[in-house]
Design a protein around this motif. Structure first.
Motif, PDB file in Angstrom:
ATOM      1  N   MET A   1     -23.820  25.214  16.468  1.00 47.51           N
ATOM      2  CA  MET A   1     -24.794  24.658  17.407  1.00 47.51           C
ATOM      3  C   MET A   1     -24.572  25.206  18.806  1.00 47.51           C
ATOM      4  O   MET A   1     -25.512  25.659  19.485  1.00 47.51           O
ATOM      5  CB  MET A   1     -24.717  23.128  17.420  1.00 47.51           C
ATOM      6  N   HIS A   2     -23.325  25.204  19.252  1.00 44.55           N
ATOM      7  CA  HIS A   2     -23.077  25.571  20.642  1.00 44.55           C
ATOM      8  C   HIS A   2     -23.064  27.084  20.858  1.00 44.55           C
ATOM      9  O   HIS A   2     -23.280  27.536  21.988  1.00 44.55           O
ATOM     10  CB  HIS A   2     -21.804  24.895  21.135  1.00 44.55           C
ATOM     11  N   LEU A   3     -22.888  27.851  19.817  1.00 43.07           N
ATOM     12  CA  LEU A   3     -23.162  29.278  19.914  1.00 43.07           C
ATOM     13  C   LEU A   3     -24.664  29.522  20.032  1.00 43.07           C
ATOM     14  O   LEU A   3     -25.120  30.292  20.898  1.00 43.07           O
ATOM     15  CB  LEU A   3     -22.599  30.008  18.693  1.00 43.07           C
ATOM     16  N   ALA A   4     -25.435  28.880  19.181  1.00 45.04           N
ATOM     17  CA  ALA A   4     -26.884  29.080  19.175  1.00 45.04           C
ATOM     18  C   ALA A   4     -27.529  28.617  20.477  1.00 45.04           C
ATOM     19  O   ALA A   4     -28.505  29.224  20.942  1.00 45.04           O
ATOM     20  CB  ALA A   4     -27.507  28.351  17.985  1.00 45.04           C
ATOM     21  N   PHE A   5     -26.986  27.568  21.073  1.00 44.29           N
ATOM     22  CA  PHE A   5     -27.551  27.069  22.328  1.00 44.29           C
ATOM     23  C   PHE A   5     -27.281  28.013  23.496  1.00 44.29           C
ATOM     24  O   PHE A   5     -27.853  27.842  24.577  1.00 44.29           O
ATOM     25  CB  PHE A   5     -27.003  25.679  22.635  1.00 44.29           C
ATOM     26  N   GLN A   6     -26.400  28.989  23.297  1.00 42.68           N
ATOM     27  CA  GLN A   6     -26.130  29.967  24.355  1.00 42.68           C
ATOM     28  C   GLN A   6     -26.961  31.236  24.215  1.00 42.68           C
ATOM     29  O   GLN A   6     -26.888  32.119  25.075  1.00 42.68           O
ATOM     30  CB  GLN A   6     -24.641  30.346  24.351  1.00 42.68           C
TER      31      GLN A   6
ATOM     32  N   GLU B   1     -20.626  27.677   3.802  1.00 43.35           N
ATOM     33  CA  GLU B   1     -20.234  29.092   3.768  1.00 43.35           C
ATOM     34  C   GLU B   1     -21.132  29.927   4.682  1.00 43.35           C
ATOM     35  O   GLU B   1     -20.644  30.771   5.446  1.00 43.35           O
ATOM     36  CB  GLU B   1     -20.297  29.616   2.339  1.00 43.35           C
ATOM     37  N   ASP B   2     -22.431  29.684   4.622  1.00 44.52           N
ATOM     38  CA  ASP B   2     -23.345  30.412   5.498  1.00 44.52           C
ATOM     39  C   ASP B   2     -23.093  30.063   6.955  1.00 44.52           C
ATOM     40  O   ASP B   2     -23.209  30.920   7.838  1.00 44.52           O
ATOM     41  CB  ASP B   2     -24.793  30.088   5.129  1.00 44.52           C
ATOM     42  N   CYS B   3     -22.757  28.803   7.228  1.00 51.23           N
ATOM     43  CA  CYS B   3     -22.443  28.386   8.594  1.00 51.23           C
ATOM     44  C   CYS B   3     -21.271  29.196   9.137  1.00 51.23           C
ATOM     45  O   CYS B   3     -21.316  29.700  10.270  1.00 51.23           O
ATOM     46  CB  CYS B   3     -22.126  26.897   8.624  1.00 51.23           C
ATOM     47  N   ARG B   4     -20.218  29.334   8.341  1.00 53.71           N
ATOM     48  CA  ARG B   4     -19.051  30.111   8.790  1.00 53.71           C
ATOM     49  C   ARG B   4     -19.449  31.553   9.108  1.00 53.71           C
ATOM     50  O   ARG B   4     -18.981  32.145  10.091  1.00 53.71           O
ATOM     51  CB  ARG B   4     -17.969  30.090   7.714  1.00 53.71           C
ATOM     52  N   ALA B   5     -20.314  32.119   8.261  1.00 59.03           N
ATOM     53  CA  ALA B   5     -20.746  33.501   8.490  1.00 59.03           C
ATOM     54  C   ALA B   5     -21.557  33.614   9.782  1.00 59.03           C
ATOM     55  O   ALA B   5     -21.370  34.562  10.568  1.00 59.03           O
ATOM     56  CB  ALA B   5     -21.563  33.987   7.297  1.00 59.03           C
ATOM     57  N   LEU B   6     -22.455  32.669  10.009  1.00 61.21           N
ATOM     58  CA  LEU B   6     -23.260  32.687  11.232  1.00 61.21           C
ATOM     59  C   LEU B   6     -22.388  32.478  12.456  1.00 61.21           C
ATOM     60  O   LEU B   6     -22.617  33.088  13.510  1.00 61.21           O
ATOM     61  CB  LEU B   6     -24.345  31.622  11.153  1.00 61.21           C
ATOM     62  N   VAL B   7     -21.374  31.620  12.348  1.00 66.10           N
ATOM     63  CA  VAL B   7     -20.450  31.397  13.461  1.00 66.10           C
ATOM     64  C   VAL B   7     -19.701  32.686  13.788  1.00 66.10           C
ATOM     65  O   VAL B   7     -19.586  33.097  14.953  1.00 66.10           O
ATOM     66  CB  VAL B   7     -19.457  30.258  13.131  1.00 66.10           C
ATOM     67  N   ALA B   8     -19.148  33.331  12.761  1.00 66.67           N
ATOM     68  CA  ALA B   8     -18.383  34.558  12.990  1.00 66.67           C
ATOM     69  C   ALA B   8     -19.251  35.638  13.624  1.00 66.67           C
ATOM     70  O   ALA B   8     -18.846  36.303  14.589  1.00 66.67           O
ATOM     71  CB  ALA B   8     -17.793  35.047  11.669  1.00 66.67           C
ATOM     72  N   SER B   9     -20.464  35.807  13.092  1.00 63.20           N
ATOM     73  CA  SER B   9     -21.367  36.822  13.613  1.00 63.20           C
ATOM     74  C   SER B   9     -21.803  36.491  15.033  1.00 63.20           C
ATOM     75  O   SER B   9     -21.781  37.342  15.928  1.00 63.20           O
ATOM     76  CB  SER B   9     -22.585  36.945  12.700  1.00 63.20           C
ATOM     77  N   GLY B  10     -22.209  35.238  15.255  1.00 69.01           N
ATOM     78  CA  GLY B  10     -22.688  34.841  16.580  1.00 69.01           C
ATOM     79  C   GLY B  10     -21.606  34.927  17.634  1.00 69.01           C
ATOM     80  O   GLY B  10     -21.854  35.390  18.763  1.00 69.01           O
ATOM     81  N   HIS B  11     -20.406  34.473  17.287  1.00 71.06           N
ATOM     82  CA  HIS B  11     -19.318  34.525  18.264  1.00 71.06           C
ATOM     83  C   HIS B  11     -18.980  35.970  18.615  1.00 71.06           C
ATOM     84  O   HIS B  11     -18.753  36.301  19.798  1.00 71.06           O
ATOM     85  CB  HIS B  11     -18.086  33.812  17.711  1.00 71.06           C
ATOM     86  N   ALA B  12     -18.948  36.847  17.615  1.00 70.92           N
ATOM     87  CA  ALA B  12     -18.643  38.252  17.886  1.00 70.92           C
ATOM     88  C   ALA B  12     -19.683  38.876  18.802  1.00 70.92           C
ATOM     89  O   ALA B  12     -19.349  39.620  19.745  1.00 70.92           O
ATOM     90  CB  ALA B  12     -18.561  39.024  16.565  1.00 70.92           C
TER      91      ALA B  12
ATOM     92  N   MET C   1     -18.830  40.121  22.584  1.00 71.21           N
ATOM     93  CA  MET C   1     -18.946  41.536  22.909  1.00 71.21           C
ATOM     94  C   MET C   1     -19.873  41.758  24.102  1.00 71.21           C
ATOM     95  O   MET C   1     -19.670  42.684  24.897  1.00 71.21           O
ATOM     96  CB  MET C   1     -19.456  42.306  21.681  1.00 71.21           C
ATOM     97  N   ARG C   2     -20.887  40.912  24.246  1.00 70.80           N
ATOM     98  CA  ARG C   2     -21.800  41.038  25.391  1.00 70.80           C
ATOM     99  C   ARG C   2     -21.297  40.280  26.607  1.00 70.80           C
ATOM    100  O   ARG C   2     -21.990  40.212  27.620  1.00 70.80           O
ATOM    101  CB  ARG C   2     -23.191  40.503  25.007  1.00 70.80           C
ATOM    102  N   ASP C   3     -20.113  39.693  26.493  1.00 71.58           N
ATOM    103  CA  ASP C   3     -19.559  38.851  27.556  1.00 71.58           C
ATOM    104  C   ASP C   3     -20.555  37.748  27.929  1.00 71.58           C
ATOM    105  O   ASP C   3     -20.752  37.429  29.101  1.00 71.58           O
ATOM    106  CB  ASP C   3     -19.209  39.687  28.793  1.00 71.58           C
ATOM    107  N   ALA C   4     -21.178  37.163  26.876  1.00 73.35           N
ATOM    108  CA  ALA C   4     -22.229  36.169  27.094  1.00 73.35           C
ATOM    109  C   ALA C   4     -21.790  34.752  26.752  1.00 73.35           C
ATOM    110  O   ALA C   4     -22.613  33.828  26.757  1.00 73.35           O
ATOM    111  CB  ALA C   4     -23.457  36.531  26.267  1.00 73.35           C
TER     112      ALA C   4
END
Length: 474
Positions: A378-383, A442-453, A457-460
């Motif tokens: 949630m908090h990755l997506a809200f950013q 499982e999909d949540c973990r994948a989305l978290v890993a991808s979103g956080h990376a 990387m964009r320093d966002a």
């Protein structure tokens, strides 16, 4: 604060009513399925609030029912000092669903509330209804009887929506220690959102649409708040409530759902949207529930769609009343559980201070926490608006595929029940729901890993201390 919405059956594509909503609390949340139970004639339950609650009172014992119904609910660990575990309601084997929603009383009633109040609190009322009620109307009557016999412990006023496949009721309980409550019936053509729970003008005598205790009108007269000779209607919200009428968010979502109903019958996707839209749902939403109000051939086939956090960034997944267990990832964990900060998974101090031992079993705590992982997402997506859209699209596609698969699972379990194989039916329901919940995690973990990376990387990643979130109506 919480939120609930009821959609009458005449307005839906499926031909049945829906009850949906979420709880607005900051503490931990976990899914539970409670079996039917028998209780002896001397059995009691503890209800009310304690001296440490924000509006203090005394805990008391009241009689337990001889039998309590199998039901499922979401529990949580803290709200304004109300003793845990707390619940906002759920669904029982008779098809009665309950949603608890805050509804403030006027300040004068709050100020009148005794400092030593007793009787069931809002959570007690919700839990007792799903334990005992066979219809929504009976749920109202149970609440009324409990308040009349034992009082009501409040934190400033509250309400519930109680629904079954035939009708629903909005029930508001008021502060003041005067046993005041009111209920309004909702039917097949109604759409009602609650946040807060709202009832407006009522007749000066109860009828089939409005119920209240005998002293409901006379109390306002005695307090000088209503003059029956002035020719004015009895406006519950103006006299006993906050006087604000329906709040902006309530009016907006009711109007949106009514517009959809006029264009075409309301679908499952429409109902889900009403608790998923980022205009209404964010971090304060502790979970999500959507209940189809139906009478299946067997009570084990009753189900609700459940999200472990606010469903704006989490999928709603079927959970069945016939399940024998809830996956440990969706059970209670120490994350955000009130009181766990001073407890340990260690018993060395138990003899001198039992409260130093965690309430969460060690074997459960070592499993992943679905709430924690979905909160991360949630908090990755809200950013990031792009990630929010990607997450939204992914979960909505998952829900569509689950909705397509659900009838086959229900039919499989139904055939086993008809063949006299209830244990096999429950095995099917348990395995299917667990597999769906696991897939979502499982999909949540994948989305978290991808979103956080990507954000890293964009320093966002937002590190300025001010959380980012979509603009909401409340």
């Amino acid at each position: 604060m919480s939120y609930g919405i009821y959609i009458g059956r005449n307005l839906t594509a499926d031909g049945h009513a829906w009850l949906a909503g979420y709880g607005d609390e900051p503490s931990s949340h976990w899914l539970e399925i409670i079996d039917r139970a028998e209780h002896g004639p001397e059995a009691t339950i503890t209800v009310g609030v304690g001296p440490d609650s924000d509006m203090p009172g005394h805990r008391t014992e009241i009689p337990q029912a001889p039998q309590t119904a199998r039901h499922m609910r979401v529990s949580y660990s803290y709200y304004l000092g109300v003793p845990a575990p707390i619940t906002n309601g759920g669904l029982n084997e008779h098809g009665v669903a309950v949603r608890d929603i805050w509804s403030t009383s006027c300040q004068a009633l709050i100020d009148m509330t005794p400092k030593h109040q007793t009787g069931p609190n809002y959570s007690d009322l919700a839990r007792i209804v799903v334990e005992r009620a066979r219809t929504a109307r009976e749920g109202v009557e149970i609440m009324a009887q409990l308040i009349a016999e034992h009082g009501y412990s409040c934190y400033g006023g509250n309400s519930h929506i109680i629904a079954d496949p035939d009708e629903a009721w909005v029930v508001i309980q008021f502060s003041g220690g005067k046993g005041l409550w009111v209920a309004e019936r909702l039917g097949a053509d109604d759409i009602r959102a609650s946040r807060p729970g709202y009832i407006g003008v009522v007749p000066t005598e109860p009828d089939e649409t409005f119920l209240y205790p005998p002293h409901f009108i006379s109390t306002a007269v005695d307090l000088g708040w209503y003059d029956p000779d002035a020719g004015l209607p009895f406006d519950v919200n103006a006299i006993y409530g906050d006087g604000k009428g329906p709040w902006k968010g309530m009016a907006w979502v009711e109007a949106e759902m009514r517009k959809r109903a006029e264009a075409a019958p309301i679908t499952f996707t429409d109902v889900c949207w009403a608790i998923q839209t980022e205009r209404l749902t964010g971090d304060t939403a502790g979970y999500g529930q959507v209940v189809p109000l139906v009478h299946p051939s067997h009570s084990d086939l009753r189900m609700m769609w459940h999200a472990p956090v606010g469903p704006v960034t989490a999928p709603l997944v079927p959970v069945f009343l016939g399940q024998t267990e809830v996956p440990e990832e969706f059970g209670q964990h120490r994350y955000l559980t009130t009181g766990e900060a001073h407890r340990f998974l260690d018993c060395r101090k138990e003899a001198t201070n039992p409260d130093t031992v965690s309430h969460v079993p060690q074997g459960v705590e070592v499993s992943d926490s679905a709430v924690y992982q979905f909160k991360r997402l949630m908090h990755l997506a809200f950013q990031d608006d792009g990630l929010l859209k990607e997450t939204w699209d992914h979960w909505r596609l998952m829900e569509t595929r689950l909705a397509e698969d659900l009838p086959r699972v229900l039919r499989s379990a139904e055939l086993l029940l008809e063949a006299g194989e209830p244990e096999l039916a429950r095995r099917v329901l348990t395995r299917e729901s667990a597999a769906w919940l696991a897939e979502g995690l499982e999909d949540c973990r994948a989305l978290v890993a991808s979103g956080h990376a990507r954000l890293r990387m964009r320093d966002a990643l937002n590190r300025n201390g001010k959380p980012m979130a979509p603009e909401q109506y409340w």
